[in-house]
Design an enzyme around this catalytic site. Sequence first.
Site, short mmCIF file in Angstrom:
data_model
loop_
_atom_site.label_atom_id
_atom_site.label_comp_id
_atom_site.label_asym_id
_atom_site.label_seq_id
_atom_site.Cartn_x
_atom_site.Cartn_y
_atom_site.Cartn_z
N TYR A 164 0.83 -1.22 0.00
CA TYR A 164 0.00 0.00 0.00
C TYR A 164 0.86 1.27 0.00
CZ TYR A 164 -3.78 3.23 1.25
OH TYR A 164 -4.67 4.29 1.26
N LYS A 168 1.09 4.21 -3.07
CA LYS A 168 0.77 5.64 -2.93
C LYS A 168 2.00 6.50 -3.24
CE LYS A 168 -3.61 5.14 -1.86
NZ LYS A 168 -4.66 5.47 -2.83
P1 NDP Z 1 -13.49 2.12 0.71
O1 NDP Z 1 -13.04 0.71 0.76
O2 NDP Z 1 -14.61 2.56 1.56
O3 NDP Z 1 -13.86 2.53 -0.80
C1 NDP Z 1 -13.04 2.14 -1.86
C2 NDP Z 1 -13.81 2.37 -3.14
O4 NDP Z 1 -12.95 1.98 -4.24
C3 NDP Z 1 -15.06 1.49 -3.25
O5 NDP Z 1 -16.07 2.20 -3.90
C4 NDP Z 1 -14.58 0.34 -4.11
O6 NDP Z 1 -15.63 -0.31 -4.81
C5 NDP Z 1 -13.70 1.10 -5.06
N1 NDP Z 1 -12.85 0.22 -5.86
C6 NDP Z 1 -11.91 -0.64 -5.46
N2 NDP Z 1 -11.37 -1.28 -6.52
C7 NDP Z 1 -11.98 -0.77 -7.62
C8 NDP Z 1 -11.87 -1.00 -9.01
N3 NDP Z 1 -11.02 -1.92 -9.51
N4 NDP Z 1 -12.65 -0.29 -9.85
C9 NDP Z 1 -13.52 0.63 -9.37
N5 NDP Z 1 -13.70 0.88 -8.08
C10 NDP Z 1 -12.92 0.19 -7.20
O7 NDP Z 1 -12.17 2.98 0.99
P2 NDP Z 1 -11.90 4.54 1.22
O8 NDP Z 1 -13.12 5.32 0.95
O9 NDP Z 1 -11.22 4.67 2.52
O10 NDP Z 1 -10.80 4.79 0.10
C11 NDP Z 1 -10.94 5.75 -0.94
C12 NDP Z 1 -9.55 6.21 -1.32
O11 NDP Z 1 -8.96 6.91 -0.21
C13 NDP Z 1 -8.58 5.09 -1.65
O12 NDP Z 1 -7.77 5.46 -2.75
C14 NDP Z 1 -7.71 4.98 -0.40
O13 NDP Z 1 -6.44 4.43 -0.66
C15 NDP Z 1 -7.65 6.44 0.00
N6 NDP Z 1 -7.27 6.70 1.38
C16 NDP Z 1 -8.05 6.26 2.40
C17 NDP Z 1 -7.69 6.54 3.71
C18 NDP Z 1 -8.51 6.08 4.86
O14 NDP Z 1 -8.06 6.27 6.01
N7 NDP Z 1 -9.71 5.49 4.65
C19 NDP Z 1 -6.48 7.30 4.02
C20 NDP Z 1 -5.72 7.71 2.88
C21 NDP Z 1 -6.13 7.42 1.61
P3 NDP Z 1 -16.33 -1.68 -4.28
O15 NDP Z 1 -17.39 -1.27 -3.32
O16 NDP Z 1 -16.85 -2.28 -5.54
O17 NDP Z 1 -15.25 -2.51 -3.62
#
Ligand code: NDP
Length: 268
Positions: A164, A168
Amino acid sequence: MTALIALITGANKGIGLETARQLGGRGMTVLIGSRDARRGRAAEAALRAEDIDAHFVELDVTGEASARKAADWVDARFGRLDVLVNNAGIAVRGGPPSATSLDAMREVFETNVYGVITVTNAMLPLLRRAPSARIVNVSSELGSVTFMSDRSGPAWQMPASISYPASKAALNMVTAMYAKELAGTPIKVNAANPGYCATDLNGHSGFRAAAEGASVSVHLATLPDDGPTGTLWGHIWGAPDSPASGELRFLSRTAAADSRPPPPLSAG
Ligand code: NDP
C-alpha cells in the site's frame, strides 16, 4: 451557467461517496463511478434523494475497455469533463517486506497506480475540452518516504509493509508527472491526503469521518485558476487541528510544475 461535470471513481461508498455528495451539494453534476452496477445505482439513488444530480457510470479502473466505455458514455452525454477524482483504491495485507506477496503487490498496483493512469488517459481528451479542468488523485501520507521514515512520527508505530505505501508513493510520482506534462494547460493535477478515515478500507479504524477526508478532494477539485498543481496536500496525521485552516494544510510539493523552485528530493 451549465453545471460542472465531475467523475469520481469508487464513488459507491466511503470517501468517494462523500466526495460525490459534497461536489453535488455545490451544484456539480456528479458521475458515480462504480465497478458494481447494484452498488453504483444505490449510491446514485441515495444522492438523487438529496436533490443531487447524480448519474451512475460503470467503471472498473483496472479495465482499459471499461474506462474507454465510460469515457465514450461521458462524451456522448456531456461532451466534456471538468473534474476527475481518481478515488478508487484498495489495501491488501501483504505481510512484512521480507515476506511480501508479489501477488498482493500486483493487485494493489493494478488498482491504486495503473488504474489511475488507465482512467486518466481515457478521460484526458474530455478534460482538455473543459475550460479549467481539475484532476485529483486520492493518495496518502503513507506514500511519503519522509513521513514513513520518521522515527518520531506517528507512522513509525505501524508495522512495515510494502504494497500500500509503495502504491501511494508511486501515485505521488504519477501525479507529479501528469502535472508536469499538463503544466502549459489550464488543467491542475494534485494528490489528496484525506487523513486516517473510518471506512471499509481499514475496518473503520480511522479517527476521521469519511466526509472529512472527502473535503480534501473537494478542495483540490475546486481550486482557483491560480491554485497549485503537482502537490500532495491534505490532513497530516499527528498535526494539531487548526480550525482556521479547516484542518487542511499543505503537506508537501511533489512537482516543480509551476514557476516556483523545485522541492528538496526528500519531500513527498
Ligand atoms: P473504501 O473501501 O470505503 O472505498 C473504496 C472504493 O474503491 C469502493 O467504492 C470500491 O468499490 C472502489 N474500488 C476498489 N477497486 C476498484 C476498481 N477496480 N474499480 C472501481 N472501483 C474500485 O475505501 P476509502 O473510501 O477509505 O478509500 C478511498 C480512497 O482513499 C482510496 O484510494 C484509499 O487508498 C484512499 N485513502 C483512504 C484513507 C482512509 O483512512 N480510509 C487514508 C488515505 C487514503 P467496491 O465497493 O466495488 O469494492
